[in-house]
Design an enzyme around this catalytic site. Sequence first.
Site, short mmCIF file in Angstrom:
data_model
loop_
_atom_site.label_atom_id
_atom_site.label_comp_id
_atom_site.label_asym_id
_atom_site.label_seq_id
_atom_site.Cartn_x
_atom_site.Cartn_y
_atom_site.Cartn_z
CG ASP A 168 -9.64 2.29 -0.32
OD1 ASP A 168 -9.14 1.45 -0.55
OD2 ASP A 168 -9.19 3.02 1.01
CG ASP A 183 -2.42 0.44 1.16
OD1 ASP A 183 -2.41 1.31 -0.22
OD2 ASP A 183 -3.01 0.13 1.87
C1 GLA Z 1 -6.26 2.08 2.27
C2 GLA Z 1 -5.82 0.42 1.17
C3 GLA Z 1 -7.13 -0.31 2.00
C4 GLA Z 1 -6.40 -0.68 3.39
C5 GLA Z 1 -6.30 0.28 4.57
C6 GLA Z 1 -5.61 0.25 5.37
O1 GLA Z 1 -6.95 2.58 2.33
O2 GLA Z 1 -6.56 0.96 0.21
O3 GLA Z 1 -7.51 -1.12 0.88
O4 GLA Z 1 -5.71 -2.20 3.08
O5 GLA Z 1 -5.92 1.39 3.71
O6 GLA Z 1 -5.16 1.22 6.59
#
Ligand code: GLA
Length: 777
Positions: A542, A474
Site C-alpha cells: 500500500d 484483496d
Molecule cells: C487494501 C488494499 C488497497 C485498497 C484497500 C481498499 O488496503 O491494499 O490497495 O484496495 O484495501 O479497502
Amino acid sequence: MITIDGTSFRLDTDCTTYLISQTKYGHLEHIYYGNLLGKEDGVDVLAQKRSIMVGSSVLYNSEDDIYSLDAMCLEWSDNGRGDYRHSPTEFKMPDGSFVTDFIYESHEVLAGTVAMETMPAAYGGDQTLLIVLKDKAYPIFIDLYYTVFEQTNVISRRAVVRNEGNVPITIRRIMSISMDLPDECFQMYTLDGGWIKEASLHKRPVSYGVTVNSSTTGASSNRHNPAFLLAEADANEDYGSVYAFNMIYSGNHYSIVEKSERDYVRVCMGINPHLFEWILSPEEKFETPECVMSYSSHGFNGTSHNMHDFINEHIVRGDYKKKERPILINNWEAHFFDFNEGKLLRLAKDAKKLGIELFVLDDGWFGDRNHDKAGLGDYRVNPKKLPDGMKAFADKIRDIGLDFGLWFEPEMVNEDSELYRSHPEYAIKLPNRHSVLGRNQLVLDLCKKEVRDYIVEQVSSILDEAKVSYVKWDMNRHIAETFSEALKNQGEFYHRYILGLYEVLNRIFEPRPHILLESCSSGGNRFDLGMLCYSPQIWVSDDTDPIERLKIQTGLSYFYPQSTMGAHVSQAPHQQTLRETSLATRFHVACFGCLGYELDIKYLSPEQKKDIAEQVAFYKQYRKIFQYGRFYRIKSYKSNKVIWETVSEDKETALTGFFQTLATAAESSDKLKVIGLKKGMFTLRTRPQKLYIQRFGGLIKHVAPVELNPDGVIMRAVNRHYSLRDCVETYTCSSEALAAGIPLCEQFIGTGYHESVRMLGDFGSNMYIIEAEDTFL
Ligand code: GLA
C-alpha cells in the site's frame, strides 16, 4: 538431467549439480549442491569423509562406531535415531512414540513434472526423481519428489506421506525440504517487514543453533516472506556462492537454518508446525507444498536471474504468461469510499487522454460500503453510486476506450452486512469467545464447502455480467481464531483454509482465462509463489512512496521478477510518509514493475498531465523490457544511491533507473555502469524529464531574468503551464566502456544551473536508455 549410478542420484541443471547418495543402512546422505560437476565426478570424492568416532555421539549401529547420524550431511532425518538436529518430521506413530526411521525403499525417474492433487505446483519441469522412503517398523511411507528445471537452474522438492497401515498416525510436523550443507560462513538473508514496509532485506550470520523464518498469520505474510538466501560471507551482487529457497504456498510457512557443532548447516522448509496437527488415517496421504531452490556462484544477481526465469516460465500460467500487462488507473487513492458515477467517469476519461489502458474500480462499489465498517460480503452494486448497475457502468468505461477491472475482498465479512446477518455461521469464530476483529472484519470460513460455493457464485456472476477483464483480489486481515465447525480436528484449520482458497481461485479463474488477476493483501501480505500460480501480478505494498518502494521492490527483486510487481504512481506529498517527491521519481520507480496510476488526475496541472502522457508513451515503448527484461541491482559505492537496470533479451537495449535518496552537499561525481549487454557500440541518453520551476522556490532568482515572488501568483500560474528541461546527456561508446562505468555530469551544488547540471537533490532520479548503435533512433 537425472542420472542414477548404483546408490547415488545426480540431478544436473544447466549450471548446477545436486548429488545424493544412499548409505549402507539406507539413509539418504546429502553429498553436494553447487556448480555443475564434471561427468566423472561422483560420491567417493565429494562425500564428507567419515573416519573417526566423534565423542558424545549416539551410534546407529553399535558395531559401527563411525556411523552417527548426528555427524552426517543428511537429505532427510528422523527423531530418536541419534540425530539431535531439527527433524523434518514429527509423527506420533502407532506405538505412541515419536521415533521414526525412514530408509530407502525404491526410486523412479519420471518424465516432466508430477502434478499435485491438492495444491498448485510448478509446471514444465524436465524430469522428476521419486525416492520412496519407508519406516523400518511401520508401513508408513514418505515419497520425496525432486524435479529439475534445467534451463532456469532450479530444483524443486516436496514430500508426500502415505499411511499404508491400519491405524491413524498424527503428523505434527512435515517439511518439504531437509538438507545439510557444509558451512561456508553463511549469511542468511530474509525479507521482513509489516504493513507499508514490506520486504526489507535483512542479513544475519548463520551461527550455532536454530534461526527461524516463519509466518503464523494464516498467510505467507508481510512479516516474513517465505523466500530466503544463504550466501557465503563475501558474496555480493555479482560474485560469490548463493543458495536461494522459496515455497509454493500462501499459508503459514516455516524454515529453519541450524548450524551444528560439526559445522553443517541444516535447511528445512515447509508448512509451519505452529497449531498444526493432521490425522492421517489408513489409506490416506498428505502432500506438502513444493519448495524450490537454486544455486549460483555469480552472487545475488545470479540466483535472482534463476528465480525470475523460473517464475516467468514455470509458475505464472495462462493467458498472461509473458504477456505485456496493461497500464491501469486505480480509483482507490483518488476517491477512497467517496465516489459516484460522475467522478468515476471523469477519472476514466482523464486517464484515457493520458494513454492509460485499464480502469480499476476499487473498494466501495457494493452494499453499504461507504466506510470500512460495513458492507463487506454484500457484492450487489450500491445504486446510489452506480445507478444503472455494474454492467452499464462497465460498458461506459469500455465506451471511453478502457478495459474494466474490479476489486473484491471475497474472504472477508463485516458484522454490519447482509451476509453476516443472514449467515453468521459463515464467519470464523468460536461459540464461547468474543471475536477479535481486524479492519472491522471477520474472516469467512473457507474450510466450509457452503462458504466456498457462496464466494464462487457471488464473484463469478458479477465477473460474467460486467465482462470484467481484471480482478484485484484483496485479503485485509490476519486470521486469529483457528476454528471451523467443518473440522473434527482443529489442527488442520490453517492448511485447510489455504486448500479452500486454492479451490475457490481455481473454480473462478480457470474457466475465465481472459481475466488478469492481481492479488493483494493490504499490499504485500501474500506475495508468494502460491498466489503467483493464479495471479500473474501482486500488489506489492500500500506504500507507493517511491523512496520506500526502492527498498520494497529491491527486496522483492532478489526472488521475484518485475512482471509480478504491481507498482503505481500516486500523489505527493505521499499519503503515508508525507514525503514530497518528483513525478519523475515516482514514475521511474513504478516503471520497474507493472505500471499503474493511483491519484485524481483532475487535480493535476496541465504540465503534469503532459508529463504523465509522456511517461505512459515511454513505458509503452519499453514495456516488455521493464516487465520481462533481465534485472540487475547495480552496486554503488555510495550509500545514497539505488541503481536498477533491466536489459532486453537480445542484450541490445538497457534501461537504468538511477536514484538518489538523500542528497549530500557538494556531491562528488557519479558513474553509470551498464552491464549485461552484447559486445558492440551503444548510445546512452537520459530520458528527458521536466523540471518544475516551483521546485526552485527562492532560488528562482538564479533562473528567471526578472524578479519573481517565489510564492506569488505568477510563479504558481507559470508552474502549472511551464517547466524547464532537466539535464540530458548523450554518449556513444562500447559495451566495455559502459561496463566500466561512464562518469555523469555533475550535480547541482549551488554554483549555478544550466543544462549540463544534474538537478537531483533529495529523492531525485534519472532514467537512462542505452541502445545498440544501429537500433538507436
Ligand atoms: C487494501 C488494499 C488497497 C485498497 C484497500 C481498499 O488496503 O491494499 O490497495 O484496495 O484495501 O479497502
